[in-house]
Motif scaffolding. Structure first.
Motif, PDB file in Angstrom:
ATOM      1  N   PRO A 181       1.017  -1.227   0.005  1.00 58.26           N
ATOM      2  CA  PRO A 181      -0.048   0.070   0.067  1.00 58.26           C
ATOM      3  C   PRO A 181       0.867   1.422  -0.091  1.00 58.26           C
ATOM      4  O   PRO A 181       1.964   1.129   0.671  1.00 58.26           O
ATOM      5  CB  PRO A 181      -0.929  -0.096   1.231  1.00 58.26           C
ATOM      6  N   ILE A 182       0.405   2.278  -0.611  1.00 55.80           N
ATOM      7  CA  ILE A 182       0.863   3.531  -0.769  1.00 55.80           C
ATOM      8  C   ILE A 182       0.796   4.733   0.379  1.00 55.80           C
ATOM      9  O   ILE A 182      -0.099   4.547   1.093  1.00 55.80           O
ATOM     10  CB  ILE A 182       0.389   4.321  -1.970  1.00 55.80           C
ATOM     11  N   ARG A 183       1.972   5.024   0.748  1.00 54.11           N
ATOM     12  CA  ARG A 183       1.851   6.183   1.744  1.00 54.11           C
ATOM     13  C   ARG A 183       1.877   7.461   0.958  1.00 54.11           C
ATOM     14  O   ARG A 183       2.556   7.881   0.311  1.00 54.11           O
ATOM     15  CB  ARG A 183       3.281   6.132   2.556  1.00 54.11           C
ATOM     16  N   GLU A 184       0.969   8.435   1.288  1.00 55.27           N
ATOM     17  CA  GLU A 184       0.416   9.686   0.436  1.00 55.27           C
ATOM     18  C   GLU A 184       1.524  10.724   0.594  1.00 55.27           C
ATOM     19  O   GLU A 184       1.972  10.992  -0.563  1.00 55.27           O
ATOM     20  CB  GLU A 184      -0.571  10.214   1.220  1.00 55.27           C
ATOM     21  N   GLN A 185       2.308  10.806   1.566  1.00 56.35           N
ATOM     22  CA  GLN A 185       3.534  11.793   1.505  1.00 56.35           C
ATOM     23  C   GLN A 185       4.620  11.399   0.609  1.00 56.35           C
ATOM     24  O   GLN A 185       5.158  11.887  -0.166  1.00 56.35           O
ATOM     25  CB  GLN A 185       4.054  12.003   3.024  1.00 56.35           C
ATOM     26  N   GLU A 186       4.891   9.973   0.954  1.00 57.28           N
ATOM     27  CA  GLU A 186       5.768   9.370  -0.161  1.00 57.28           C
ATOM     28  C   GLU A 186       5.577   9.339  -1.542  1.00 57.28           C
ATOM     29  O   GLU A 186       6.336   9.841  -2.524  1.00 57.28           O
ATOM     30  CB  GLU A 186       6.162   7.867   0.318  1.00 57.28           C
ATOM     31  N   LEU A 187       4.195   9.276  -1.877  1.00 59.38           N
ATOM     32  CA  LEU A 187       3.798   9.247  -3.396  1.00 59.38           C
ATOM     33  C   LEU A 187       4.075  10.765  -3.852  1.00 59.38           C
ATOM     34  O   LEU A 187       4.517  10.937  -4.689  1.00 59.38           O
ATOM     35  CB  LEU A 187       2.530   8.878  -3.460  1.00 59.38           C
ATOM     36  N   ARG A 188       3.712  11.940  -2.977  1.00 61.74           N
ATOM     37  CA  ARG A 188       3.992  12.917  -3.405  1.00 61.74           C
ATOM     38  C   ARG A 188       5.329  13.380  -3.683  1.00 61.74           C
ATOM     39  O   ARG A 188       5.414  14.057  -4.710  1.00 61.74           O
ATOM     40  CB  ARG A 188       3.088  14.113  -2.423  1.00 61.74           C
ATOM     41  N   GLU A 189       6.060  13.042  -2.875  1.00 58.08           N
ATOM     42  CA  GLU A 189       7.429  13.457  -2.907  1.00 58.08           C
ATOM     43  C   GLU A 189       8.052  12.794  -4.178  1.00 58.08           C
ATOM     44  O   GLU A 189       8.937  13.310  -4.631  1.00 58.08           O
ATOM     45  CB  GLU A 189       8.226  12.977  -1.688  1.00 58.08           C
ATOM     46  N   ARG A 190       7.695  11.385  -4.323  1.00 52.91           N
ATOM     47  CA  ARG A 190       8.340  10.787  -5.688  1.00 52.91           C
ATOM     48  C   ARG A 190       7.716  11.311  -6.871  1.00 52.91           C
ATOM     49  O   ARG A 190       8.428  11.464  -7.899  1.00 52.91           O
ATOM     50  CB  ARG A 190       8.075   9.374  -5.627  1.00 52.91           C
ATOM     51  N   VAL A 191       6.556  11.890  -7.177  1.00 47.73           N
ATOM     52  CA  VAL A 191       6.058  12.471  -8.070  1.00 47.73           C
ATOM     53  C   VAL A 191       6.609  13.900  -8.335  1.00 47.73           C
ATOM     54  O   VAL A 191       6.960  14.029  -9.519  1.00 47.73           O
ATOM     55  CB  VAL A 191       4.239  12.666  -7.908  1.00 47.73           C
ATOM     56  N   LYS A 192       6.836  14.571  -7.386  1.00 49.98           N
ATOM     57  CA  LYS A 192       7.541  16.076  -7.406  1.00 49.98           C
ATOM     58  C   LYS A 192       8.896  15.881  -8.060  1.00 49.98           C
ATOM     59  O   LYS A 192       9.360  16.567  -8.908  1.00 49.98           O
ATOM     60  CB  LYS A 192       7.413  16.817  -6.014  1.00 49.98           C
TER      61      LYS A 192
END
Length: 127
Positions: free
Chosen positions: A106-117
């Motif tokens: 499962p995805i951790r939201e903060q990690e997803l946002r940082e990787r996308v950025k």
């Protein structure tokens, strides 16, 4: 101006599990949806998106085939693969070789946002 993201998810994925709920318009993202059954690596040349998010949860043969073909696509947009934490060795290896980055479900939201950025680069829009 929002960042254009191409999101490929399984048709059967429940809406509340979609990555689009973590990458919202108010945060500077616009997600265009595709399903594994209707998306192919050949479409990458026609995308206006800044990032491809390929969600291979649950694991499918379509996703493995896609990542194999992605590996041979030069000059494509950056790709973030999402695979189950209990992936087969074949999916894990194929996705990690083909994508620019990957995450485990499962995805951790903060990690997803940082990787996308990181993958789309710096933005003039506040995130």
């Amino acid at each position: 101006m929002p960042h254009e993201l191409c999101l490929v998810e399984p048709t059967a994925l429940a809406p509340q599990l979609s990555l689009s709920r973590m990458l919202r318009p108010e945060d500077g993202y616009r997600c265009r949806f595709n399903s594994w059954s209707s998306f192919s690596a050949a479409e990458l040349n026609r995308l206006d998106s800044q990032l491809l998010l390929a969600v291979a949860v649950p694991e499918t043969r379509e996703a493995i085939t896609f990542f194999r073909s992605l590996f041979h696509k030069p000059g494509r947009i950056p790709t973030l693969a999402v695979v189950p934490s209990q992936s087969s060795e074949e999916l894990f290896r194929t996705a990690s070789d083909a994508a620019d980055d990957f995450m485990l479900w499962p995805i951790r939201e903060q990690e997803l946002r940082e990787r996308v950025k990181r993958l789309i680069g710096s933005s003039t829009h506040d995130m």
